[in-house]
Design an enzyme around this catalytic site. Structure first.
Site, PDB file in Angstrom:
ATOM      1  N   THR A   1       0.846  -1.198   0.000  1.00  0.00           N
ATOM      2  CA  THR A   1       0.000   0.000   0.000  1.00  0.00           C
ATOM      3  C   THR A   1       0.884   1.252   0.000  1.00  0.00           C
ATOM      4  OG1 THR A   1      -0.065   0.096   2.423  1.00  0.00           O
ATOM      5  CG2 THR A   1      -1.792  -1.162   1.319  1.00  0.00           C
ATOM      6  N   ASP A   2       0.273   2.366  -0.362  1.00  0.00           N
ATOM      7  CA  ASP A   2       0.937   3.656  -0.202  1.00  0.00           C
ATOM      8  C   ASP A   2       0.041   4.557   0.633  1.00  0.00           C
ATOM      9  OD1 ASP A   2      -1.062   4.799  -1.809  1.00  0.00           O
ATOM     10  OD2 ASP A   2       0.167   4.777  -3.609  1.00  0.00           O
ATOM     11  N   GLN A   3       0.394   5.814   0.756  1.00  0.00           N
ATOM     12  CA  GLN A   3      -0.354   6.685   1.673  1.00  0.00           C
ATOM     13  C   GLN A   3      -1.740   7.047   1.171  1.00  0.00           C
ATOM     14  OE1 GLN A   3       2.439   9.969   2.066  1.00  0.00           O
ATOM     15  NE2 GLN A   3       1.139  11.268   0.811  1.00  0.00           N
ATOM     16  N   MET A   4      -2.096   6.658  -0.051  1.00  0.00           N
ATOM     17  CA  MET A   4      -3.497   6.796  -0.473  1.00  0.00           C
ATOM     18  C   MET A   4      -4.355   5.702   0.174  1.00  0.00           C
ATOM     19  SD  MET A   4      -3.954   7.826  -4.481  1.00  0.00           S
ATOM     20  CE  MET A   4      -2.385   8.308  -5.198  1.00  0.00           C
ATOM     21  N   GLY A   5      -3.705   4.730   0.821  1.00  0.00           N
ATOM     22  CA  GLY A   5      -4.445   3.665   1.485  1.00  0.00           C
ATOM     23  C   GLY A   5      -4.791   2.514   0.553  1.00  0.00           C
TER      24      GLY A   5
END
Lengths: 156, 156, 156, 156
Positions: free
Chosen positions: A20-24
């Site tokens: 995952t990345d910080q966009m979820g």
């Protein structure tokens, strides 16, 4: 790519936290890693051990890849990837991919990749390794036989 | 590790989008990638091209690593990593690391790694490559000279 | 860490192509990703869905990690990871890990990590979420019962 | 995509050890990470801080990506990536990329990506954030002025 005989492989995985990345949601380059894993699972499914064939001096670099992202995948999701080899009898393997949420079968992404064959020094080869060609043709033959006995259904 | 002579290298990087996870901060294994990059930058700073020395048949696998995470790093942050080689004259390189937020100098993480030396087949070597040993000793010599002329300051 | 009750989880995976580096073996930070995946599998095994518990506002950041690399893992290898939770009744979860080649059971690496608990804003919590605490204690209870009936064997 | 005004950004990076795979070259999904980094560097170059604009509630998910790999990149290589925004005045940003070996300017790969704009909940927005639109139009205006004074050269 409809005119060529095809082989289908299905591969399942669960989304890792670090994917995952910080966009979820899953960071988009990870789908290419999944495509790669699915391609290898398909190869393995027809009796080709990619690690072993590489030890005999072959490499299968990807020279082209594309992906369209339709819906997000999230941490913990069970993912199913359909990889289809579109077999063209040349030293170039065209694959297409569909990434689905396993339980709902919602389509998350589609993609494709093209692999070529080189020797260990990266020199392009003009034909597939004999063992790979044989494995593909045997898989196609088995499919053909299944198809003749069960005319209304074909795994690809 | 205070008793051994040390060489300091500083390395800067900017946090990539894909280095974050769904917590909104840098996914913790990425710090090991940064340590690795900082180690190589330190080597490069003393005149050792890791890529070139690998082509001559050496490998520097990491056999031990540790990291303590104190504060989060975020997408877009400018990061500064101090890598310190603790030189022990053996075929084992001990590094320690400090990861800081560049502008505030807040300490984000500390860590350490141990690298050994092998040949291309993974066989452990019992001494450092001569060129690497020489580069380290010359760097220590230069530091010593600087230190003698500027007794109150030492880059390490 | 022997004095605390422990819960064992086993997790299996196959090494991905992209997990290798140019040494021809698994790039060392990937073991931390595997530890993370094994930790989550253990949690899942005792009935905790990490994705769901995060949606309820909890985070389990890793504040410390270590790994010792003994032997290389290679592309295609089937890997088995044993994760052990050393339960200390505090809001801090200590895990230790053993990474083995699945068929040969050769030990490839050992490691450990420490996770804390925070809310969604990163604020440290001083106790575990009640549902997690309950799940751990129920798992320990089940183990205890098994242990009483089969005194010579204990899964941890 | 020639009919639309374009903005060019250049981004440099050095290939990390962990970006290679066992073929000894950069693992192909990493180019997408580089594209992403180059896109953000271009945005930054025209005065848009992607991290800050995300904190104000916007997201720029990539919905389509493609890459063609022409030559390999290797560990330690200095890479230069040209990112070109093809501006279409809609809430969809088309970028094209060229990845070159910095010193030789050999072309290693070409690619493209399409980003859309959503709010923090993933809802598609039908126009670009005003600040982004303004920054793009000001950058185009500056280019136009440069172009009028130096008619034979245009950075894009």
């Amino acid at each position: 790519m409809n005119e060529h005989p095809t082989i289908l492989g299905r591969h399942r995985l669960r989304v890792r936290y670090g994917e995952t990345d910080q966009m979820g949601v899953v960071y988009h380059p990870n789908y290419l890693i999944w495509f790669n894993e699915s391609r290898d699972a398909l190869m393995s499914g027809i009796g080709i051990d990619v690690a072993a064939i590489e030890r005999r001096g072959y490499r299968f670099p990807i020279v082209e890849v594309g992906c369209r992202y339709l819906q997000s995948a999230r941490y913990g999701d069970e993912i199913e990837i359909s990889a289809v080899l579109h077999y063209q009898r040349v030293a170039r393997m065209n694959f297409s991919f569909e990434v689905r949420h396993q339980t709902s079968q919602r389509l998350l992404a589609t993609g494709e990749s093209v692999s070529v064959v080189t020797n260990a020094d990266g020199k392009l080869l003009i034909s597939l390794p004999a063992e790979l060609k044989l494995a593909i043709e045997q898989a196609l033959q088995r499919q053909q036989e299944i198809s003749e006995h069960q005319p209304k259904e074909n795994i690809s």
